[in-house]
Design a protein around this motif. Structure first.
Motif, short mmCIF file in Angstrom:
data_model
loop_
_atom_site.label_atom_id
_atom_site.label_comp_id
_atom_site.label_asym_id
_atom_site.label_seq_id
_atom_site.Cartn_x
_atom_site.Cartn_y
_atom_site.Cartn_z
N ASN A 260 0.82 -1.21 0.00
CA ASN A 260 0.00 0.00 0.00
C ASN A 260 0.87 1.28 0.00
OD1 ASN A 260 -1.67 2.19 0.91
ND2 ASN A 260 -3.17 0.66 1.57
N ALA A 261 0.62 2.16 -0.97
CA ALA A 261 1.43 3.37 -1.11
C ALA A 261 1.24 4.32 0.07
CB ALA A 261 1.09 4.08 -2.42
N ARG A 262 0.02 4.34 0.65
CA ARG A 262 -0.22 5.23 1.80
C ARG A 262 0.54 4.74 3.03
NH1 ARG A 262 -6.60 6.64 1.71
NH2 ARG A 262 -6.78 4.77 0.44
N LYS B 265 3.36 3.11 2.87
CA LYS B 265 4.75 3.47 2.59
C LYS B 265 5.00 4.94 2.96
CE LYS B 265 7.90 4.68 -0.99
NZ LYS B 265 7.90 5.50 -2.19
N ASP B 266 4.04 5.78 2.55
CA ASP B 266 4.17 7.21 2.80
C ASP B 266 4.29 7.51 4.30
OD1 ASP B 266 4.02 9.97 2.05
OD2 ASP B 266 1.96 9.94 2.87
N HIS C 19 7.99 -2.98 1.69
CA HIS C 19 7.21 -2.32 0.63
C HIS C 19 7.91 -2.52 -0.71
CE1 HIS C 19 4.79 0.62 -1.52
NE2 HIS C 19 5.91 1.15 -1.99
N VAL D 103 6.12 -4.55 -3.78
CA VAL D 103 5.84 -3.92 -5.07
C VAL D 103 6.51 -4.71 -6.20
CG1 VAL D 103 6.33 -1.87 -6.48
CG2 VAL D 103 5.44 -1.61 -4.15
#
Lengths: 304, 363
Positions: B280-282, B284-285, B317, B321
């Motif tokens: 999930n990119a969020r 990771k952020d 992450h 990915v």
């Protein structure tokens, strides 16, 4: 003293554990120490010997300073053995040679004996300081290591059987020969390692020299911080965003994985014979790992 | 999703290289199928490590299929683990007179038969399966094949055994009538074998081939029919693989060997993919902000504490990915992914959960 001070390292383990990479890494480390090193693939594929940019053959190819590779299989070892043993008579060709290899490989233990014989022969030849074998997976390896005594018992008179004495002596000397088992920090692979070690010591003259636990996960936190962190994870702030909640979930997974890895490690430690080191290679990115990563991790573990 | 692939077919062949979780996937699917299919389901594994039995909580001894209790109650799921030695004995008994069978069993070379022949274990498994299929007791049979680079090695076993025992070398060697030929070449051969192996050992080998020659044709016929049934449209081919960088190459190798027989994988299970939370990119952020201690959603102390964990999340992450990119490049029609678990599924409950996910049944 490290395992690299032996003369013959036989690296085994179940499929998917990274056995070939570990064998290749150990051979490179040995070569870096200026030991004349031979890396043998004996698992029916180019394996470790194929990781240095050449297609390995039955004759040694030098791929780096102090590092040569070969791939062996019982058929070619048989021809070589027959030639060495029988001189001119051994140079038979055509149907006689074919029929002979056919019978010899069907006879119990002979194919295995020829493989062990080949790598044991290289180890005592004096041409190498260290021979590293990327060996067959666990079950077959046990068969190979038991073959010298097995063949001597069922066929005590032939020349092949007469050759088994020195092989047993070489394999059973723990200063000379060590079996390395490669496993993962997971329940099933470690159970299989424990079973393998018991059978190795029960049914073969060879002894375990080390276990390599690949893709292991070191603890993320010192014990002193862990209770405080567990408290944060158990009582997270309310109304967390998806991203923030995900971070806590991800940390929890990391903690759980490290706990499992260390529990498994403890189990392994408790069952291994005294003095057998466990070498850890951490988990890197997507598998298969890079040879360099595995090599550097092993060098650290052996304090090279 | 595998539910659709299996539809009304009666055989599932689970194939893939070693260490990818074939046995786990087979056991999980067996459990799921037993809850969703009318009739009995059999899982056969050729894994010498007895993992299937311990995972299913049963005690398997010998070659009999054992009923698997689920939640303490009898079920329609059966499991069997192949012990190649007794399976060979059964085949010999079925094809030879009792006198010949006894002589074969007494031959020291025979005792090593399963290890000695290329694919000896596969062959024994096919012999065992022939009986299981002909018994008509099972609506669905799931076969956990031995680890192999080539998915079809298993099905080539009858051919290889026939080739081995039918070799012209063998008739040359045994002179057809059971005595060594007296040609000069054969004498050279005998002298060679004598010196290297010893006369007695060599005599055992020759006797073994002579005895087996009467038994093998019948065994080959029986096992070939099963092999054909498996390598036909009656069977579903399920590939299992890990999300490694060489995934495409590995699957291509397996697919090529199937294509040679005009078959294809019906479905592929990618086992051990990092959980979605890591991709999930969020997530990771936020992990990046926690690690940098900038705009962290947590208190000062918690942020400090979470640092090493956040670093771990970022590391995973990247892996998650990359794995998804690898999986996404596969032809998508029938790919199932299984997330990497913290604890190996080693009970019927956890295996059933996994099986139902694979089965693609959200009811």
């Amino acid at each position: 003293m490290t395992i690299l001070d032996r003369r013959l390292l036989i690296v085994g383990g179940k499929g998917g554990t990274g056995k070939s990479l570990v064998a290749a890494a150990l051979a490179e480390l040995s070569a870096f120490r200026n030991q004349r090193t031979l890396l043998i693939s004996a698992d029916g594929s180019p394996g470790a010997a194929g990781m240095f940019g050449v297609v390995p053959e039955h004759d040694a190819i030098e791929v780096r300073r102090n590092l040569s590779v070969i791939q062996i299989e019982s058929q070619a070892s048989l021809s070589e053995f027959v030639r060495l043993q029988l001189g001119p008579l051994g140079a038979v060709a055509g149907p006689v040679a074919k029929a002979f290899s056919f019978v010899a490989t069907a006879a119990p233990g002979v194919a295995e004996l020829l493989l062990v014989g080949k790598y044991a022969h290289e180890a005592r030849s004096g041409d190498w300081d260290l021979v590293v074998v990327d060996a067959a997976s666990s079950g077959h390896l046990l068969g190979e290591l038991a073959a010298p005594e097995g063949v001597a018992a069922i066929a005590p008179v032939g020349r092949l059987a007469r050759e088994t004495g020195w092989m047993v002596a070489l394999l059973s000397n723990p200063e000379v020969t060590a079996v390395i088992n490669v496993t993962l920090a997971e329940e099933v692979p470690v159970s299989e390692t424990i079973e393998f070690v018991a059978k190795l010591h029960e049914s073969t003259p060879a002894r375990l020299g080390a276990v390599v636990v690949n893709r292991t996960r070191p603890q993320l936190y010192a014990r002193s911080l862990r209770a405080e962190l567990d408290d944060v994870l158990a009582n997270p702030p309310s109304r967390l965003s998806i991203g923030a909640a995900g971070v806590l979930d991800g940390i929890q997974i990391g903690l759980d994985r490290a706990d499992v890895a260390s529990a498994i490690d403890g189990r392994l430690q408790a069952t291994l014979p005294d003095g057998v080191p466990i070498l850890h290679v951490p988990e890197f990115g997507v598998v298969p790992e890079l040879l360099k990563e595995v090599r550097e991790a092993l060098a650290d573990e052996m304090s090279l | 999703m595998i539910r659709e692939v299996i539809a009304d077919r009666s055989l599932v062949v689970v194939a893939g290289s070693g260490g990818v979780g074939k046995t786990t996937v087979s056991a999980a699917l067996g459990l799921a199928a037993s809850q969703r299919v009318d009739g009995n389901v059999l899982v056969l594994t050729i894994d010498p490590a007895r993992r299937l039995a311990s995972a299913l909580g049963i005690d398997i001894d010998g070659n009999e299929a054992v009923q698997v209790p689920i939640d303490g109650a009898p079920s329609n799921l059966y499991a069997a683990m192949l012990d190649p030695g007794p399976a060979w004995d059964d085949m010999v008994r079925a094809e030879a007179s009792s006198e010949v069978a006894e002589r074969i069993f007494a031959n020291p070379v025979y005792r090593k038969i399963a290890d000695t022949f290329v694919h000896g274990n596969d062959y024994a498994a096919l012999g065992w399966l022939e009986e299981a299929i002909n018994s008509n007791q099972y609506a669905l049979i799931i076969v956990d094949t031995p680890p192999s680079q080539n998915a079809l090695d298993f099905f080539d076993a009858p051919e290889r055994v026939a080739e081995f025992f039918g070799s012209p070398l063998l008739s040359w060697l045994t002179g057809g009538d059971g005595t060594l030929m007296s040609s000069a070449a054969a004498k050279t051969f005998a002298s060679l074998a004598d010196r290297l192996l010893g006369a007695e050992f060599f005599a055992d080998v020759v006797e073994f081939f002579q005895l087996m020659s009467s038994v093998v044709p019948g065994m080959v016929t029986r096992t070939s029919s099963v092999a054909k049934k498996f390598a036909s449209n009656d069977a579903v081919f399920l590939g299992v693989a890990a999300p490694s960088t060489d995934l495409e190459a590995r699957l291509a190798t397996l697919a090529d060997s199937l294509a040679e027989r005009e078959l294809a994988f019906d479905a592929v299970v990618i086992n051990g993919v990092e959980p979605a939370v890591f991709a999930n990119a969020r997530v990771k952020d936020v992990a990046g902000r926690v690690l940098a201690n900038e705009k962290s959603p947590f208190s000062k102390r918690s942020t400090e504490l979470a640092g090493p964990g956040a670093e771990y999340v970022l590391e995973r992450h990247a892996v998650a990915v990359q794995q998804r990119e690898i999986v996404d490049r596969l032809p998508a029609d029938a790919v199932a992914t299984v997330e990497r678990y913290v604890h190996s599924p080693t009970s019927t409950d956890t295996l059933l959960d996994l099986g139902l996910i694979l089965w693609g049944d959200d009811s």
